[in-house]
Structures are given as structure tokens and as C-alpha cells.
Design a protein around this motif. Structure first.
Motif, mmCIF file in Angstrom:
data_model
loop_
_atom_site.group_PDB
_atom_site.id
_atom_site.type_symbol
_atom_site.label_atom_id
_atom_site.label_comp_id
_atom_site.label_asym_id
_atom_site.label_seq_id
_atom_site.Cartn_x
_atom_site.Cartn_y
_atom_site.Cartn_z
ATOM 1 N N ILE A 187 -4.202 1.856 12.544
ATOM 2 C CA ILE A 187 -2.972 2.998 12.614
ATOM 3 C C ILE A 187 -2.242 2.913 13.673
ATOM 4 O O ILE A 187 -2.734 2.528 14.610
ATOM 5 C CB ILE A 187 -3.845 4.449 12.736
ATOM 6 N N GLU A 193 0.348 0.365 7.700
ATOM 7 C CA GLU A 193 0.910 0.917 6.999
ATOM 8 C C GLU A 193 0.654 2.738 6.935
ATOM 9 O O GLU A 193 1.218 3.348 6.506
ATOM 10 C CB GLU A 193 0.268 0.677 5.456
ATOM 11 N N LEU A 194 -0.056 2.770 7.876
ATOM 12 C CA LEU A 194 -0.600 4.269 8.397
ATOM 13 C C LEU A 194 -0.244 4.847 9.774
ATOM 14 O O LEU A 194 -0.326 3.914 10.761
ATOM 15 C CB LEU A 194 -2.007 4.638 8.338
ATOM 16 N N VAL A 213 0.568 7.959 12.895
ATOM 17 C CA VAL A 213 0.271 9.505 13.172
ATOM 18 C C VAL A 213 1.465 9.757 13.976
ATOM 19 O O VAL A 213 1.959 9.171 15.087
ATOM 20 C CB VAL A 213 -0.924 9.572 13.933
ATOM 21 N N ARG A 241 3.666 3.350 4.992
ATOM 22 C CA ARG A 241 3.584 4.212 3.652
ATOM 23 C C ARG A 241 2.951 5.495 3.519
ATOM 24 O O ARG A 241 2.840 6.183 2.864
ATOM 25 C CB ARG A 241 3.256 3.198 2.612
ATOM 26 N N ALA A 242 2.362 5.729 4.870
ATOM 27 C CA ALA A 242 1.598 6.917 4.837
ATOM 28 C C ALA A 242 1.949 7.720 6.338
ATOM 29 O O ALA A 242 1.528 6.847 7.402
ATOM 30 C CB ALA A 242 0.217 6.643 4.697
ATOM 31 N N ILE A 243 2.146 8.660 6.297
ATOM 32 C CA ILE A 243 2.512 9.521 7.670
ATOM 33 C C ILE A 243 1.784 10.748 7.782
ATOM 34 O O ILE A 243 1.671 11.660 7.107
ATOM 35 C CB ILE A 243 3.989 9.673 7.949
ATOM 36 N N TRP A 244 1.025 10.868 8.941
ATOM 37 C CA TRP A 244 0.351 12.219 9.236
ATOM 38 C C TRP A 244 1.022 12.634 10.295
ATOM 39 O O TRP A 244 0.986 12.275 11.490
ATOM 40 C CB TRP A 244 -1.154 11.760 9.687
ATOM 41 N N PHE A 300 2.162 15.841 12.797
ATOM 42 C CA PHE A 300 1.926 16.961 13.347
ATOM 43 C C PHE A 300 3.124 17.628 13.860
ATOM 44 O O PHE A 300 2.685 18.973 14.559
ATOM 45 C CB PHE A 300 1.056 16.719 14.895
ATOM 46 N N ARG A 350 9.618 19.483 8.447
ATOM 47 C CA ARG A 350 9.612 18.519 7.192
ATOM 48 C C ARG A 350 10.404 17.408 7.340
ATOM 49 O O ARG A 350 11.424 17.225 7.919
ATOM 50 C CB ARG A 350 10.299 19.439 6.048
ATOM 51 N N HIS A 369 8.234 6.384 -1.998
ATOM 52 C CA HIS A 369 6.732 5.489 -1.872
ATOM 53 C C HIS A 369 5.964 5.954 -0.862
ATOM 54 O O HIS A 369 4.847 5.459 -0.489
ATOM 55 C CB HIS A 369 6.978 4.050 -2.011
ATOM 56 N N GLU A 382 4.003 8.459 1.582
ATOM 57 C CA GLU A 382 3.399 9.899 1.766
ATOM 58 C C GLU A 382 3.115 10.491 3.128
ATOM 59 O O GLU A 382 2.939 9.919 4.150
ATOM 60 C CB GLU A 382 1.935 9.529 1.355
ATOM 61 N N VAL A 383 3.509 11.852 2.850
ATOM 62 C CA VAL A 383 3.511 12.397 4.443
ATOM 63 C C VAL A 383 2.521 13.695 4.053
ATOM 64 O O VAL A 383 2.316 14.417 3.184
ATOM 65 C CB VAL A 383 4.899 13.034 4.767
ATOM 66 N N ARG A 384 1.529 13.787 5.119
ATOM 67 C CA ARG A 384 0.734 14.958 5.277
ATOM 68 C C ARG A 384 1.099 15.666 6.468
ATOM 69 O O ARG A 384 1.153 15.122 7.606
ATOM 70 C CB ARG A 384 -0.867 14.328 5.389
ATOM 71 N N GLU A 442 0.142 18.579 9.208
ATOM 72 C CA GLU A 442 -0.822 19.245 9.856
ATOM 73 C C GLU A 442 -0.391 20.541 10.396
ATOM 74 O O GLU A 442 0.506 20.399 11.152
ATOM 75 C CB GLU A 442 -1.681 18.323 10.757
#
Lengths: 210, 210
Positions: free
Chosen positions: A85, A146-147, A149, A170-173, A175, A179, A185, A187-189, A191
Motif C-alpha cells: 500500500i 496499485e492500492l 490510502v 487502481r484502488a483508493i481508500w 479518508f 468526492r 477503472h 475504485e474509490v472507497r 471512509e
């Protein structure tokens, strides 16, 4: 495995995994969808529907093998191998996340850290040196991470996101309370700490008898 | 309102509220349980079942009035008035929470802060002075605060919890990675950062096509 699995189904998988881990630790070997549903207060239909996206688990009239289902959900979640990460933003939240012990248990390893503040660059947090944010594209590309935070202020989040995506993330967490615009392609999560407080607020009100 | 509403029903209420707020901000006035279900990937039966615990909302064949349902869920959650919070532990996570702006929007106010570290006592964080932990029982009793956030190390969490409960706290939001023993009248919510990462991990794996 189809790519159109509903997001909340995915969000429930970690809850199933946690529940299975607890069952396992108390010596339970087999569990029915009704019992899982009771523990998680989700209908058994929903649970069977969620799991059916990924294959056939369990036996009709018997239930799920706790250990086997836990291993399969772990594998579905991609948590059966080490994942590196990138952490961006080493303010209080970033430092708390850097020191969070639960990540390593599930195979997550904060491999690189970035901050825009020159006074933070070069400092060591949780055994890692903080790198300057202008090296982010190169380092992320080079390491193939790829991940990421995101623990930066809201006003910086989109700019940092653009750079991360440029580097191949390609994936973001996220906080930061904002938006993010990302290509399809990525992905956002999001929190959001307020969800936890609202649930507790309910219990307080309820037990007050108002 | 019965006291035996399933915990996950309660946990879903903040998600409904967030979804309703988004619908409202995009100008949607009426929403069906099917549409809400599609947005949240929960079955419409589950949504109707969840809401039915609290009364009759919406009209058969028409749907829910977004604004009215949002206000009612806010009221159910007790988030329609100011609530004071005690924050214990002003390490990185505690300081991040103290500065989190989303709480105030929903009526939550971190009114008192405690830390066991003498070097932190007396410092000001987010406009509040950090109080010594040995004043916790008195201050919590005196202020009547019932909601506490625990951002202390795992080894200190149970001891702090016992003191909070002694002071009259009835709801604890626990960020320490440890189960707490509390009397039956006290509600604990465990925050676990791993759930978010696991969901993201799935998306990475899925989009990699493995």
C-alpha cells in the motif's frame, strides 16, 4: 467471476469473514445461512444471494463449513497474499493508520509513504521513511503499487488522486471528506466516521426510553 | 419503539440517511424501496423490514418522501439535537478525531478530552484543553456525558472503559483493537479499519481479472 457484483455485496464479505473468524475461534465448525443471518441481522436469503455470486458454498440442509468458507471468502477478497500500500498524508490520521497493527495480519503492508510537507519528508514513521510527494508518480510506477490510502486534507485530495492514478494506482481508500473524480477503472472507497457515531447515538436514545 | 431491533438494522440506518441526503441534493423528492435497494444493493424486502421496525413510512405503490424519511431517520438516530462526547486518548488517532469536521454537522460535539500522559495534559487540541485521566469520573459525572470515544492503546482500553462506565457513560465507540467487558446497559461499537481495506482489495483482484 462476473464484474457486476453489487457493491454492498462486496462490502458485506468482510463482515462475513469477521463473523466466520469469531465462530471459528469459539469452536463452531458448521453454520447455516439462518444462523449467520441471525448473527449479522441480515436475511438468510440475502446471505445466500451474496455468496451465490461467487459459487456454490455449503450444503442444503447442513450449512457452511466455517473454516472452508472463511478461506474461500479470504481468497475472494484477495487477502490470501501480501499487498503493498502507498500511504499519502502523514498528519495525525496518516500516522495512526501507519501504526495500525491490524493491516499486517491480513496481508497488507504500507510499503511507501508520502507527504507534501518538507518538514515531514525524511522522518521515519512505523519503520518507513516519508518520501516527498513529487517522487510519488515515479515510486508508485516503479514499485507497481496499485492500492493507496489517502489521509490528506480535503483541498489536496483530488490533486493527489490524479497523481496516484497517473502512477498506476487502481484502488483508493479515501479518508478526506470529499468526492473524487477518477477514471472508470479506479475504485474509490470513502471512509466516513459519522456512520459509527450515528449508530451509537441511536442506542443512547433508545436506552434512555425517549 | 421496541428495544430488540437487530443491530445490523441500526447499522444500516446511517447508510439510508446518507443515501437519502444524496438523493435530496440531486433533487429527488420521492424514492421507492426498490430504488433505494438498487442504490444500496440491499433487497427492497430488507429495507421495508428495517424501516417497519420504526413505523409506517412511504405509501404503497408511490414510495418514500425523501425529505420526510431523512428527517424521520435523523430523529430515530437521535441526531436531531446536540450530543456531547468525551474523547479519551489524544495520540494520533485521537487528535485526528478531535479535528474531524463531520461530527459537528450531525450535532456531535467533543466536549471533553482526557489523556493519561502528563506531557499532553493542559495542551489544547481543536480548541479544547486535554484533562488528566484521573479527573475523568468526576468530569463525566458532572457533565452528564453519556457517549465516549476510546482512542487509547489496547492494553489501556478495559481500564479506561471501567472508569467511563463508573462515570455514567452508556455508549462507547472503541477504536482499540480489543473486546471490552461492559455491563448490559452499555453499548459498545467496535471500529475496525480492516473492513475498508478488504473491500478495496476485492476490487483490485477483480479488475486484475485473476
Amino acid at each position: 467471476m462476473a464484474g457486476n457484483i453489487p457493491r454492498p455485496t462486496i462490502e458485506r464479505l468482510p463482515l462475513y469473514l469477521r463473523c466466520l473468524a469469531r465462530l471459528k475461534s469459539t469452536g463452531v465448525d458448521v453454520v447455516s445461512s439462518e444462523e449467520l443471518g441471525r448473527l449479522l441481522a441480515i436475511t438468510s436469503v440475502q446471505i445466500r444471494k451474496d455468496l451465490a455470486y461467487f459459487g456454490e458454498f455449503g450444503r442444503r440442509g447442513i450449512g457452511y463449513d466455517v473454516d472452508s468458507l472463511a478461506r474461500q471468502v479470504t481468497s475472494i477478497l484477495g487477502a490470501d497474499h501480501l499487498q503493498r500500500i502507498a500511504l499519502v498524508g502523514l498528519g495525525h490520521l496518516g500516522q495512526a493508520l501507519a501504526n495500525y497493527e491490524g493491516f499486517r495480519e491480513h496481508g497488507f503492508n504500507i510499503a511507501v509513504m508520502f507527504d507534501a510537507d518538507p518538514s515531514k519528508v525524511g522522518l521515519t514513521v512505523a519503520g518507513q521513511r516519508i518520501l516527498p510527494i513529487d517522487r510519488m508518480v515515479d515510486v508508485v510506477k516503479h514499485t507497481g503499487i496499485e492500492l493507496a490510502v489517502l489521509a490528506v486534507p480535503a483541498h489536496a485530495a483530488q490533486r493527489v488522486t490524479d497523481v496516484l492514478v497517473q502512477g498506476g494506482v487502481r484502488a483508493i481508500w479515501n479518508f478526506a471528506p470529499v468526492r473524487l473524480n477518477v477514471p472508470e477503472h479506479v475504485e474509490v472507497r470513502y471512509e466516513n466516521f459519522i456512520v459509527g457515531l450515528l449508530a451509537l447515538s441511536y442506542y443512547l436514545k433508545e436506552n434512555r426510553g425517549s
